[in-house]
Write an enzyme that holds these catalytic residues in place. Structure first.
Site, mmCIF file in Angstrom:
data_model
loop_
_atom_site.group_PDB
_atom_site.id
_atom_site.type_symbol
_atom_site.label_atom_id
_atom_site.label_comp_id
_atom_site.label_asym_id
_atom_site.label_seq_id
_atom_site.Cartn_x
_atom_site.Cartn_y
_atom_site.Cartn_z
ATOM 1 N N ASP A 9 0.872 -1.173 0.000
ATOM 2 C CA ASP A 9 0.000 0.000 0.000
ATOM 3 C C ASP A 9 0.907 1.220 0.000
ATOM 4 O O ASP A 9 1.836 1.304 0.817
ATOM 5 C CB ASP A 9 -0.878 0.035 1.254
ATOM 6 N N ASP A 131 -15.464 -5.531 -0.689
ATOM 7 C CA ASP A 131 -15.104 -5.463 0.727
ATOM 8 C C ASP A 131 -16.369 -5.725 1.525
ATOM 9 O O ASP A 131 -17.388 -5.068 1.324
ATOM 10 C CB ASP A 131 -14.534 -4.079 1.058
#
Length: 243
Positions: A9, A131
């Site tokens: 990330d 998600d």
């Protein structure tokens, strides 16, 4: 065969980890992203996963130059996500040399646009990031996990699987960045109902046991924090999944 997919990330070029997607709960790692990806590639990873957290927050600041450099410098497949909101963004990432683009909230908020992207770029170039969080049923969260939608996970999967969807990246939000273990039951359920869909599991990988639990169920397991913190190596992960 189930693959290990090392993940980074990035915020403004820095390698970070967020807990449950919270920008306030950020840990910075002093790693060069290109060196780290090359290290993962050398260790045997066949795919790499990158989340552009800068671009997710502000699309005008998407890290295109860095993404293009990473895509060109590694010889394995790179997939990139982080708040992709338009067809132009998806095209720009693919033009950078990215193998797959990860589409998230758009799948819920603008199904028409999402289907256009799937049709234009093809099912091999698009990964749907779903998600999820367990309420009375598994529902899909949107807006960088800030809110739960009223869309049930299995209904969303049913809709898109009938439209040619091939790849999903499913994250159990309650697990992400916590290293509390994966929700193997969730992925097994998806695999049983949609055996033709390639599932990438994400969130909570804490040990080789987690990889073992997902073997044969998922096409890939995204691992970020466990690799960065040295809990196990890419080589160990590959051996675990191959045995």
């Amino acid at each position: 065969m189930t693959q290990i997919i090392p993940a980074l990330d990035l915020i403004d070029g820095e390698v970070v980890r967020l807990v449950k997607g919270d920008y306030e709960q950020k840990k910075v790692y002093k790693y060069n992203p290109l060196k780290k990806f090359k290290e993962y590639e050398k260790a045997g990873a066949k795919e790499l996963h990158l989340v552009d957290l800068t671009g997710a927050k502000d699309p005008s600041k998407r890290q295109f130059a860095l993404i293009e450099k990473l895509a060109k410098e590694v010889s394995v497949n790179l997939q990139v996500g982080g708040g992709i909101r338009s067809k132009a963004e998806a095209r720009a990432l693919l033009d950078c040399g990215v193998k797959r683009v990860v589409i998230g909230s758009m799948a819920i908020k603008d199904a028409t646009l999402c289907l256009e992207i799937l049709k234009e770029f093809g099912s091999e170039a698009i990964v749907l990031a779903l998600d999820t969080i367990l309420k009375e049923d598994y529902v899909v969260a949107v807006n960088a996990w800030q809110e739960a939608s009223d869309k049930k996970l299995m209904e969303v999967l049913d809709f898109y699987s009938n439209k040619g969807l091939k790849h999903i990246l499913c994250t159990d939000i309650s697990k992400d960045g916590t290293m509390q273990g994966v929700n193997a039951r969730l992925y097994k359920l998806i695999h049983e109902i949609f055996p033709h869909i390639c599932i990438q599991a994400s969130g909570g990988v804490a040990s080789l046991k987690d990889l073992e639990n997902l073997k044969g169920i998922c096409s890939g397991v995204i691992v970020g924090k466990a690799l960065l913190d040295g809990v196990f190596s890419v080589e160990e992960g590959i051996r675990c999944l191959e045995n």
